[in-house]
Design a protein around this motif. Structure first.
Motif, short mmCIF file in Angstrom:
data_model
loop_
_atom_site.label_atom_id
_atom_site.label_comp_id
_atom_site.label_asym_id
_atom_site.label_seq_id
_atom_site.Cartn_x
_atom_site.Cartn_y
_atom_site.Cartn_z
N LEU A 11 0.85 -1.19 0.00
CA LEU A 11 0.00 0.00 0.00
C LEU A 11 0.88 1.24 0.00
CD1 LEU A 11 -2.45 -0.97 2.91
CD2 LEU A 11 -2.91 -1.20 0.47
N THR A 12 0.40 2.31 -0.60
CA THR A 12 1.10 3.58 -0.46
C THR A 12 0.92 4.02 1.00
OG1 THR A 12 -0.81 4.97 -1.00
CG2 THR A 12 0.57 4.22 -2.86
N ARG A 13 1.72 4.98 1.42
CA ARG A 13 1.58 5.49 2.79
C ARG A 13 0.17 6.02 3.03
NH1 ARG A 13 4.28 10.54 3.72
NH2 ARG A 13 2.42 11.46 4.55
N ALA A 14 -0.35 6.75 2.06
CA ALA A 14 -1.70 7.32 2.20
C ALA A 14 -2.75 6.21 2.25
CB ALA A 14 -1.98 8.29 1.06
N GLU A 15 -2.58 5.16 1.45
CA GLU A 15 -3.53 4.04 1.49
C GLU A 15 -3.48 3.36 2.86
OE1 GLU A 15 -3.85 2.45 -3.11
OE2 GLU A 15 -2.14 1.83 -1.89
N GLY A 16 -2.28 3.19 3.39
CA GLY A 16 -2.14 2.60 4.72
C GLY A 16 -2.82 3.46 5.77
N GLU A 17 -2.66 4.77 5.66
CA GLU A 17 -3.32 5.68 6.60
C GLU A 17 -4.83 5.63 6.43
OE1 GLU A 17 -1.48 9.51 6.09
OE2 GLU A 17 0.45 8.78 6.83
N LEU A 18 -5.31 5.49 5.20
CA LEU A 18 -6.73 5.37 4.94
C LEU A 18 -7.29 4.12 5.62
CD1 LEU A 18 -9.44 5.97 3.50
CD2 LEU A 18 -8.49 4.85 1.48
N VAL A 19 -6.63 3.00 5.44
CA VAL A 19 -7.08 1.74 6.05
C VAL A 19 -7.07 1.86 7.58
CG1 VAL A 19 -6.47 -0.69 6.40
CG2 VAL A 19 -6.49 0.27 4.11
N ASP A 59 -8.15 13.37 6.13
CA ASP A 59 -6.79 13.78 5.76
C ASP A 59 -6.12 12.74 4.87
OD1 ASP A 59 -7.22 16.04 7.27
OD2 ASP A 59 -5.99 15.37 8.97
N ALA A 60 -6.34 11.45 5.15
CA ALA A 60 -5.75 10.40 4.32
C ALA A 60 -6.33 10.45 2.91
CB ALA A 60 -6.00 9.03 4.95
N LEU A 61 -7.63 10.65 2.81
CA LEU A 61 -8.26 10.74 1.49
C LEU A 61 -7.83 12.01 0.75
CD1 LEU A 61 -11.75 9.38 2.49
CD2 LEU A 61 -10.24 8.38 0.76
N THR A 62 -7.69 13.09 1.48
CA THR A 62 -7.22 14.34 0.87
C THR A 62 -5.81 14.17 0.32
OG1 THR A 62 -8.60 15.68 2.35
CG2 THR A 62 -6.73 16.79 1.32
N LEU A 63 -4.93 13.54 1.11
CA LEU A 63 -3.56 13.31 0.66
C LEU A 63 -3.54 12.44 -0.59
CD1 LEU A 63 -0.53 13.62 1.15
CD2 LEU A 63 -0.66 11.63 2.67
N MET A 64 -4.34 11.38 -0.60
CA MET A 64 -4.40 10.52 -1.78
C MET A 64 -4.84 11.33 -3.00
SD MET A 64 -6.01 6.98 -0.30
CE MET A 64 -6.08 6.19 -1.90
#
Length: 101
Positions: A11-19, A59-64
């Motif tokens: 996962l990308t960092r942002a995907e990991g944060e999203l999960v 924030d995770a979705l915004t970053l993605m």
């Protein structure tokens, strides 16, 4: 002996944060669920924490989105959620099975 879990998909960092943020929200909603919670204080504390977790999810979705990650790869996310016990955790949000009367 604890069974070995399958590896987490890449996962990308942002995907990991999203999960992580999503599962955090799910856990809190499970604690708030009035058909499962035992006391108002625990549900109140979970509801208060929900605001912060929702902001982390946003924030995770915004970053993605800002990075151009405009697609959510659902199969990969599903595997990650299953490895992290997401099915059981999400089940705490639903109503419990009906009991015979």
């Amino acid at each position: 002996m604890v069974p070995e879990l399958p590896p987490l998909p890449a996962l990308t960092r942002a995907e990991g944060e999203l999960v992580d943020a999503y599962l955090g929200v799910v856990d809190l909603l499970g604690r708030i669920n009035p058909s499962r919670s035992r006391d108002t204080y625990g549900a109140l504390r979970a509801a208060q924490a929900l605001v912060g977790r929702a902001a982390e999810l946003r924030d995770a979705l915004t970053l993605m989105h800002m990075r151009g990650e405009n697609e959510v790869h659902t199969a990969t996310m599903e595997r990650a959620l299953r490895v992290l016990d997401g099915e059981r955790r999400a089940g705490q949000v639903a109503l419990p099975p009906s009991r015979p009367r």
